[in-house]
Design a protein around this motif. Structure first.
Motif, PDB file in Angstrom:
ATOM      1  N   ALA A   1      53.900 -18.226  15.635  1.00 49.09           N
ATOM      2  CA  ALA A   1      54.247 -17.941  14.270  1.00 49.09           C
ATOM      3  C   ALA A   1      53.339 -18.702  13.245  1.00 49.09           C
TER       4      ALA A   1
ATOM      5  N   ILE B   1      50.402 -17.112  10.706  1.00 51.33           N
ATOM      6  CA  ILE B   1      50.481 -17.649   9.106  1.00 51.33           C
ATOM      7  C   ILE B   1      49.310 -18.122   8.735  1.00 51.33           C
ATOM      8  N   THR B   2      48.489 -19.015   9.705  1.00 48.78           N
ATOM      9  CA  THR B   2      47.369 -19.388   9.248  1.00 48.78           C
ATOM     10  C   THR B   2      46.318 -18.705   9.368  1.00 48.78           C
TER      11      THR B   2
ATOM     12  N   ILE C   1      46.759 -16.411   5.960  1.00 50.24           N
ATOM     13  CA  ILE C   1      46.573 -17.297   4.863  1.00 50.24           C
ATOM     14  C   ILE C   1      45.011 -17.063   4.514  1.00 50.24           C
TER      15      ILE C   1
END
Length: 76
Positions: free
Chosen positions: A21, A25-26, A29
């Motif tokens: 996760a 998410i990295t 973004i």
């Protein structure tokens, strides 16, 4: 072969899910920031702009990988 109880398996799966996760998410973004930087600063196509994009991308990936590895206790 390995005698691992149910609680240990759940703990391993939770940590693996957390790492996945965080890395996902990295990645998201980074894509969002690159999109907005290119859209807002498209007029300025200089070497400084390219450096800024690469620097921020590298910083986000570094923080993402660091936080993912920090969730694994043996890697602290």
């Amino acid at each position: 072969m390995f005698d691992i109880d149910k609680k240990t398996w759940i703990d391993i799966l939770i940590r693996a899910g957390t790492v996945v996760a965080i890395l996902l998410i990295t990645f998201i973004i980074t894509k969002i920031i690159k999109y907005f930087l290119k859209k807002k600063l498209i007029k300025n196509d200089s070497l400084q702009f390219k450096f800024l994009i690469h620097f921020l991308t590298g910083l986000i990936y570094f923080l993402g990988f660091f936080s993912a590895f920090y969730t694994i206790p043996p890697l602290r």
